[in-house]
Design a protein around this motif. Sequence first.
Motif, PDB file in Angstrom:
ATOM      1  N   PHE A 106       2.800  11.529  -3.479  1.00 27.28           N
ATOM      2  CA  PHE A 106       3.218  10.124  -3.381  1.00 27.28           C
ATOM      3  C   PHE A 106       2.080   9.267  -3.906  1.00 27.28           C
ATOM      4  CE2 PHE A 106       1.324  11.200   0.781  1.00 27.28           C
ATOM      5  CZ  PHE A 106       0.310  10.263   0.851  1.00 27.28           C
ATOM      6  N   THR A 107       2.409   8.013  -4.200  1.00 31.75           N
ATOM      7  CA  THR A 107       1.407   7.046  -4.683  1.00 31.75           C
ATOM      8  C   THR A 107       1.548   5.768  -3.879  1.00 31.75           C
ATOM      9  OG1 THR A 107       1.467   7.957  -6.917  1.00 31.75           O
ATOM     10  CG2 THR A 107       0.563   5.736  -6.647  1.00 31.75           C
ATOM     11  N   LEU A 108       0.414   5.345  -3.246  1.00 32.18           N
ATOM     12  CA  LEU A 108       0.387   4.129  -2.455  1.00 32.18           C
ATOM     13  C   LEU A 108      -0.831   3.307  -2.852  1.00 32.18           C
ATOM     14  CD1 LEU A 108       1.280   5.591   1.085  1.00 32.18           C
ATOM     15  CD2 LEU A 108       2.812   4.359  -0.467  1.00 32.18           C
TER      16      LEU A 108
ATOM     17  N   GLY B 180      -6.812  -2.256  -3.107  1.00 31.96           N
ATOM     18  CA  GLY B 180      -5.778  -2.654  -4.054  1.00 31.96           C
ATOM     19  C   GLY B 180      -5.569  -1.662  -5.167  1.00 31.96           C
ATOM     20  N   ARG B 181      -6.154  -0.480  -5.085  1.00 29.12           N
ATOM     21  CA  ARG B 181      -6.019   0.532  -6.132  1.00 29.12           C
ATOM     22  C   ARG B 181      -4.865   1.472  -5.813  1.00 29.12           C
ATOM     23  NH1 ARG B 181     -12.238   2.443  -5.868  1.00 29.12           N
ATOM     24  NH2 ARG B 181     -11.403   2.897  -3.761  1.00 29.12           N
ATOM     25  N   GLN B 182      -4.233   1.980  -6.872  1.00 24.36           N
ATOM     26  CA  GLN B 182      -3.182   2.963  -6.713  1.00 24.36           C
ATOM     27  C   GLN B 182      -3.814   4.339  -6.464  1.00 24.36           C
ATOM     28  OE1 GLN B 182       0.394   2.202  -6.913  1.00 24.36           O
ATOM     29  NE2 GLN B 182      -0.687   0.289  -6.465  1.00 24.36           N
ATOM     30  N   VAL B 183      -3.392   4.960  -5.364  1.00 23.77           N
ATOM     31  CA  VAL B 183      -3.960   6.263  -4.974  1.00 23.77           C
ATOM     32  C   VAL B 183      -2.815   7.228  -4.740  1.00 23.77           C
ATOM     33  CG1 VAL B 183      -5.301   7.511  -3.243  1.00 23.77           C
ATOM     34  CG2 VAL B 183      -6.000   5.222  -3.944  1.00 23.77           C
TER      35      VAL B 183
ATOM     36  N   LEU C 114      -3.752   3.319   3.478  1.00 29.83           N
ATOM     37  CA  LEU C 114      -2.725   3.282   2.438  1.00 29.83           C
ATOM     38  C   LEU C 114      -1.441   2.652   2.959  1.00 29.83           C
ATOM     39  CD1 LEU C 114      -3.125   6.888   0.968  1.00 29.83           C
ATOM     40  CD2 LEU C 114      -4.316   4.782   0.291  1.00 29.83           C
ATOM     41  N   SER C 115      -0.799   1.883   2.077  1.00 31.72           N
ATOM     42  CA  SER C 115       0.511   1.313   2.378  1.00 31.72           C
ATOM     43  C   SER C 115       1.146   0.858   1.068  1.00 31.72           C
ATOM     44  CB  SER C 115       0.375   0.140   3.352  1.00 31.72           C
ATOM     45  OG  SER C 115       1.653  -0.261   3.806  1.00 31.72           O
TER      46      SER C 115
END
Length: 532
Positions: free
Chosen positions: A431-433, A438-441, A520-521
């Motif tokens: 998944f990507t959160l 503010g970075r995509q992880v 993460l959210s």
Amino acid sequence: MPGMNNGLNIHDPVVVSAFRAALLHQGLIALAIFALLSVAWVGLRGPAGPEGTAAVAPAPEPRAHRVLRVGFGLLWLLDGLLQAQPGMAAGLPSQVIEPGATTSPHWVQVLVNWAGTAWSYHPVQAAAAAVWIQVGIGLWLLAAPRGLGARLAGLASVAWGLVVWVFGESFGGIFAPGLTWLFGAPGAALVYVAAGALLALPARAWLAPRLGSRLGRGLLGGLGVFLAGMTVLQAWPGRGFWNGSTLAGMVQSMAVTSQPSATANLVSGFASLTRSHGLVVNLVAVIVMGALALAFLAAAVTGRRDVARPVVGAFLAVCFLAWVLIQDLGFFGGLGTDPNSMIPFGLLAVTGYLAVAEAPEAAAEPEPARAWRTRLRTASFGGMISAGALGVIVLGVIPLATAQASPAASPILAESLDGGSSPINIAAGDFTLTDQHGRQVSLSSFRGQVVLMTFLDPVCVSDCPLIAQEFRQAGQMLGEHNPHVKLVAVNNNPLYHQAAYIQAFDRQEGLASTPNWEYLSSDNPATLRKVY
């Protein structure tokens, strides 16, 4: 129970299963100990004595000593078997140790509760240790009729008996109101201590002419003095014995324990009789106890066996009646740890009579000192069993000492209350959160690292501060391993992904010192639903 959630049942299958497994594994070790000693005994055993020298036969064991040794050896074995009951591991502190101290002074309760807490934190280790220590003492007493081994076995009985008397029996209730011999005062374990002290006496105390008689007279006189004191307590006004309430309450509490219907009906009937005719029942008890006290003292003063014999016979009959009608045999209900005090008292009385009645001949010449190699070659089968019994005691003492030295509770408690944690051997979906910066992880970006992930409560009011504290503490505990672990918290509420909440989460809990955490959210509820 201290250290345990109220939801823990004494027959909890997890604890019971672990207890049985511990007994099985340690039992195999005990068998291995005896097997190795048997091989060594057969291999080293040689002729009875050095070449050309006849071994000196040891003096025969006095009957009084044999009755005391064998009787209490069998009692210790029985107590060990009773300690192996399934409910003992989880139930002993809450249903035996602590209730026994409730009427004692505060300092006794503190001491006993400390012991109960220590047992509660390590129920399996403590329960298994009690089994093997008591079985080992019993085997040692049965196998060592004379010499240093017999005396050391007696001292072992004294040491463990004192532990049980103080922590398991709350000093036998001697500091509590309602003290009476009929209920078991001053505690069965203290009688075990007295027997162990007698067995620890040197051989000359039992073998030399006239000394054995003096020992028996002292034992009978001691029983007389003890019964005289108990008679005074039984007759003292205002203690609830004359109206039958105290005795009837005790008997009725024994009657409701799980047991055969025949004994339950017998005990219940005696409780009803006591409640209806308390004055008469207590008067009979006072008269009988007082008469026995005077008779024991007379037997001790005269030293005549014809006086001691009927006294001991009457005492055994009274002990049997009290054991059945009042103490309810002492071991029903699934958590009985011993047959209570009447059988041990009866053994002391028989020992005293035999020591008075028996006129030991002069002791045989002592066996000459021999080198340790010669002693090994001529060791008896009983000596081999004694060595194995000592190994069994050590088998119980070492895990018990190790458990008591650990400040943390046994993991079996968490498993019994919350269930086991079985590994799930499947790949996690990627998944990507968005993280706190503010970075995509993505989850796949953590490949090669250990990931510890938690899912926060949607409201985050109570959960988030606690999780942040745990993250910081985990970072401190990991130390040099910290860079290889990722601490990941996922929140499925988009509201709590706003920068203000994340910054507060970071600053207030000091997570700046733990750089490997991820909060993460996502603003997209559909994305969060896929993660959850």
